[in-house]
Design an enzyme around this catalytic site. Structure first.
Site, PDB file in Angstrom:
ATOM      1  N   GLU A  36       0.958  -0.665  -0.067  1.00 14.84           N
ATOM      2  CA  GLU A  36      -0.170  -0.200   0.002  1.00 14.84           C
ATOM      3  C   GLU A  36       0.940   1.489  -0.228  1.00 14.84           C
ATOM      4  O   GLU A  36       1.840   1.665   0.862  1.00 14.84           O
ATOM      5  CB  GLU A  36      -0.721  -0.230   1.949  1.00 14.84           C
ATOM      6  CG  GLU A  36      -2.177   1.395   1.303  1.00 14.84           C
ATOM      7  CD  GLU A  36      -2.727   1.580   2.258  1.00 14.84           C
ATOM      8  OE1 GLU A  36      -2.470   0.473   3.503  1.00 14.84           O
ATOM      9  OE2 GLU A  36      -3.681   2.229   2.374  1.00 14.84           O
ATOM     10  N   ARG A 260       5.644 -12.781   9.260  1.00 17.31           N
ATOM     11  CA  ARG A 260       6.130 -11.151   9.243  1.00 17.31           C
ATOM     12  C   ARG A 260       7.962 -11.856   9.401  1.00 17.31           C
ATOM     13  O   ARG A 260       7.825 -12.535  10.986  1.00 17.31           O
ATOM     14  CB  ARG A 260       5.124 -10.232   9.737  1.00 17.31           C
ATOM     15  CG  ARG A 260       5.186 -10.328  11.223  1.00 17.31           C
ATOM     16  CD  ARG A 260       4.214  -9.462  11.360  1.00 17.31           C
ATOM     17  NE  ARG A 260       4.555  -7.992  10.835  1.00 17.31           N
ATOM     18  CZ  ARG A 260       3.660  -7.140   9.915  1.00 17.31           C
ATOM     19  NH1 ARG A 260       3.037  -8.177   9.228  1.00 17.31           N
ATOM     20  NH2 ARG A 260       4.283  -6.078   9.761  1.00 17.31           N
ATOM     21  N   LYS A 270       4.781   0.531   9.315  1.00 19.24           N
ATOM     22  CA  LYS A 270       4.181   1.990   8.781  1.00 19.24           C
ATOM     23  C   LYS A 270       4.063   2.824   8.874  1.00 19.24           C
ATOM     24  O   LYS A 270       4.813   4.260   9.878  1.00 19.24           O
ATOM     25  CB  LYS A 270       3.814   1.733   6.869  1.00 19.24           C
ATOM     26  CG  LYS A 270       5.211   0.812   5.850  1.00 19.24           C
ATOM     27  CD  LYS A 270       4.377   0.917   4.607  1.00 19.24           C
ATOM     28  CE  LYS A 270       3.734   0.185   3.855  1.00 19.24           C
ATOM     29  NZ  LYS A 270       2.681   0.438   3.552  1.00 19.24           N
TER      30      LYS A 270
HETATM   31  P1  ATP Z   1       2.967  -2.146   7.726  1.00 23.79           P
HETATM   32  O1  ATP Z   1       2.160  -2.457   8.387  1.00 23.79           O
HETATM   33  O2  ATP Z   1       4.316  -1.703   7.823  1.00 23.79           O
HETATM   34  O3  ATP Z   1       2.396  -1.024   7.049  1.00 23.79           O
HETATM   35  P2  ATP Z   1       1.452  -3.693   5.810  1.00 23.79           P
HETATM   36  O4  ATP Z   1       1.730  -5.364   5.806  1.00 23.79           O
HETATM   37  O5  ATP Z   1       0.736  -2.996   6.154  1.00 23.79           O
HETATM   38  O6  ATP Z   1       2.702  -3.176   6.261  1.00 23.79           O
HETATM   39  P3  ATP Z   1       1.990  -3.653   2.926  1.00 23.79           P
HETATM   40  O7  ATP Z   1       2.095  -2.322   1.923  1.00 23.79           O
HETATM   41  O8  ATP Z   1       0.400  -4.121   2.950  1.00 23.79           O
HETATM   42  O9  ATP Z   1       2.509  -3.009   4.147  1.00 23.79           O
HETATM   43  O10 ATP Z   1       2.580  -4.945   2.623  1.00 23.79           O
HETATM   44  C1  ATP Z   1       3.054  -5.100   1.602  1.00 23.79           C
HETATM   45  C2  ATP Z   1       3.191  -6.831   1.773  1.00 23.79           C
HETATM   46  O11 ATP Z   1       4.610  -6.459   2.137  1.00 23.79           O
HETATM   47  C3  ATP Z   1       2.392  -7.501   2.769  1.00 23.79           C
HETATM   48  O12 ATP Z   1       2.558  -8.301   2.046  1.00 23.79           O
HETATM   49  C4  ATP Z   1       3.000  -7.683   3.352  1.00 23.79           C
HETATM   50  O13 ATP Z   1       2.019  -8.687   4.096  1.00 23.79           O
HETATM   51  C5  ATP Z   1       4.894  -7.453   3.264  1.00 23.79           C
HETATM   52  N1  ATP Z   1       4.724  -7.250   4.808  1.00 23.79           N
HETATM   53  C6  ATP Z   1       5.391  -6.392   5.373  1.00 23.79           C
HETATM   54  N2  ATP Z   1       5.201  -6.208   5.726  1.00 23.79           N
HETATM   55  C7  ATP Z   1       5.969  -7.186   7.001  1.00 23.79           C
HETATM   56  C8  ATP Z   1       7.037  -7.877   7.668  1.00 23.79           C
HETATM   57  N3  ATP Z   1       7.225  -7.273   8.684  1.00 23.79           N
HETATM   58  N4  ATP Z   1       7.352  -9.109   6.809  1.00 23.79           N
HETATM   59  C9  ATP Z   1       7.006  -9.923   6.006  1.00 23.79           C
HETATM   60  N5  ATP Z   1       6.334  -8.841   5.156  1.00 23.79           N
HETATM   61  C10 ATP Z   1       6.127  -8.334   5.443  1.00 23.79           C
HETATM   62 MG    MG Z   2      -0.220  -1.221   6.213  1.00 22.58          MG
END
Ligand code: ATP
Ligand code: MG
Length: 560
Positions: A36, A260, A270
């Site tokens: 995102e 994760r 983020k």
């Molecule tokens: P954040 O909470 O940091 O915004 P998110 O999961 O909401 O993380 P996205 O931009 O939606 O962030 O994630 C993009 C991809 O990265 C998704 O497939 C998510 O599962 C993966 N991802 C995010 N954080 C991690 C992590 N700590 N370890 C492994 N994969 C991750």
């Molecule tokens: Mg997110």
């Protein structure tokens, strides 16, 4: 890649290998990385990138970059651009670039299809009422009073929602599944909400936006994604993912979950990283203490070290906590092979070589990288006045102190043996200068008479040295497991007040004035350092310490 060649596949790669062997989707492999665009990528994303792009690469498949841009209020083109750059910096290139917002029209049509099938309805309750009606893990939910609206009424209301006739929150579109389902996610989940907001790509075209669960799987399906890989929090969403695929009769993408990445002493969402930026706790998303790819890069991390780290930690379905030291060791391992060696003095103490002719200097040969012959040699100026590290001198030195002390001899790296004869102090008794003599016979670092010295210390020529600011970093948090930090403002309490230490007047060998900010160098005996890409200028050099040579933190903790 066949299973015979690589018997030790992680569970995810095994799933992919099995689906190829079974001929699922004709043996085709299509993955995607779906961020995102609401912030900068962090090291957790690197794990997902390495997995999705890595699988595509290893199994002859394809991987798309898709922006999951369904939430107009938090997203921005700034983030889109940085994510693209960061994925490339990490060493990957997408086959196709997509935006979920490009599918808004199709998603809308599919929503209409679901309404016509009796599988979706417009709910006019408030969000609070909807939440309250969902029930709990032990109690079923209750049906909305609007659940049995006719298809015609639903079609009309949904069209008017789309046309902008209603205010935010007046209506939502919900999937009509089962308010008593043991899967809470299946209790008539929201599909669309009204949000009169400007979207960074679609502008003001839409005032209704699809929810993650409705947009994500359908986007996968449109891209014919065979393996939709996500983190374990989404495991409970899989039944809904499958429900949409089934009801719409579209390409059957399938979701697979992995654990994760969580790192010690490290915030990694983020949203929380944005809080650090907004509270000015760090200088920005690319602050060298941030676990963002930008921050790590500015700190001196190489893409190779991050890829190796992601490979080393593996892929599992068990949520754990990875020690930051594992990440640092991956970096040390890479830099040891690649970083050129230089000499720099962080806490300078002046040394005068009293038997070295005044006004003269010479160039001494130094090896750039003992691990890499191709890195060659350089010349380092030597003269009568030098700087050494304050720590490398002790007036009342114990026997085991193998550095410089009164009447003791040490080797100056790449130069000569020197012996300290006199210690000069100021009126307050602080040591301000050492008077030494050197042995011209020991040029290059060995005595022709075979006498040995126990220690070798680094130095720079005072007259030739360049001054620099050097920034030393520690972890941003003093709490080991970030999961122990409650939601809300509590992260402030968890901050390590000493995460940045600035040394204002360090002395570097002159060749460091020209070093680039793309690649770290090793300051001999001190660690790896990199010119700061933002703040270092020819007039004012600024270096970041990338990582120490050894794991000083673990040692420190054992002591404490
Ligand atoms: P954040 O909470 O940091 O915004 P998110 O999961 O909401 O993380 P996205 O931009 O939606 O962030 O994630 C993009 C991809 O990265 C998704 O497939 C998510 O599962 C993966 N991802 C995010 N954080 C991690 C992590 N700590 N370890 C492994 N994969 C991750
Ligand atoms: Mg997110």
């Amino acid at each position: 890649m066949s299973t015979e060649e690589a018997p030790k596949l992680d569970f995810m790669r095994q799933i992919v290998a099995d689906s190829i062997a079974a001929g699922t989707h004709g043996g085709r492999v299509q993955t995607r990385f779906p961020p995102e665009p609401n912030g900068y990528l962090h090291i957790g994303h690197a794990k997902s990138i390495c997995l999705n792009f890595g699988i595509a690469r290893e199994f002859g498949g394809r991987c798309n970059l898709r922006f999951d841009d369904t939430n107009p209020t938090k997203e921005d083109v700034e983030y889109v651009d940085s994510i693209k750059e960061d994925v490339r910096w990490l060493g990957f290139e997408w086959d196709e670039l997509h935006f979920a917002s490009d599918y808004f029209e199709q998603l809308y049509d599919w929503a209409v299809q679901l309404i016509k099938q009796g599988d979706a309805y417009v709910d006019s309750q408030s969000l609070e009422a909807i939440r309250a009606g969902r029930g709990t893990a032990t109690e079923p939910g209750i049906n909305s009073p609007f659940r049995d609206r006719s298809v015609e009424e639903n079609l009309d209301l949904f069209a008017r929602m789309q046309a902008g006739e209603f205010a935010d929150g007046e209506h939502v579109l919900r999937a009509k599944i089962d308010m008593a389902s043991t899967h809470l996610i299946l209790r008539d989940p929201l599909m669309y909400r009204i949000r009169h907001a400007h979207h960074h790509r679609t502008g003001d075209t839409w005032c209704i936006y699809p929810m993650y669960d409705y947009a994500h799987g359908q986007s996968d399906s449109l891209e014919q994604v065979t393996h939709s890989i996500c983190t374990l929090e989404f495991e409970t969403h899989r039944v809904l993912y499958d429900w949409f695929v089934e009801k719409l009769g579209i390409f059957p993408s399938h979701q697979y979950e992995f654990a994760r990445l969580n790192l010690t002493y490290c915030l990694m969402s983020k949203r929380r990283l944005l809080e650090l930026v907004e509270a000015d706790v760090v200088s920005g998303w690319d602050d060298p203490r941030m676990p963002t790819l930008r921050g790590l890069r500015r700190r001196g991390y190489t893409p190779e070290s991050l890829r190796n780290f992601c490979h080393d930690i593996g892929v599992t379905r068990y949520n754990g906590l990875t020690d930051m030291v594992v990440l640092e060791n991956a970096l040390r391992h890479d830099l040891n092979k690649r970083a050129e060696r230089r000499m720099a003095v962080l806490n300078p103490l002046k040394v005068v070589i009293t038997n070295y002719p005044e006004g003269e200097s010479e160039l001494l040969e130094a090896v750039n990288n003992p691990e890499d012959e191709a890195a060659g040699k350089r010349q380092v100026p030597f003269s009568r006045e030098l700087y050494i590290e304050r720590d490398d001198f002790m007036e009342d030195a114990p026997k085991k102190f193998f550095r410089l002390a009164p009447d003791r001899e040490v080797r100056l790296r790449w130069a000569y043996f020197v012996k300290c004869n006199e210690v000069i102090k100021d009126a307050d008794g602080n040591i301000i200068e050492l008077r030494c003599t050197y042995d011209p016979e020991t040029k290059g670092g060995n005595a022709p008479d075979g006498r040995k010295v126990k220690g070798t210390i680094h130095w720079v020529s005072a007259q030739h040295a360049v001054s620099a600011e050097v920034r030393l970093y520690d972890y941003l948090l003093k709490v080991e497991d970030p999961a122990d930090i409650p939601e809300g403002d509590a992260w402030r309490e968890a901050l390590n007040e000493n995460s940045l230490q600035v040394l204002a007047d360090c002395k570097l060998e002159p060749s460091l004035a020209e070093v680039s900010s793309d690649m770290a160098v090793q300051f001999e005996r001190l660690g790896y350092f990199i010119a700061d890409s933002q703040d270092s200028t020819p007039e004012k050099l600024v270096f970041n310490r990338t990582v120490t040579l050894k794991d000083a933190w673990a040692k420190e903790q054992k002591k404490g």
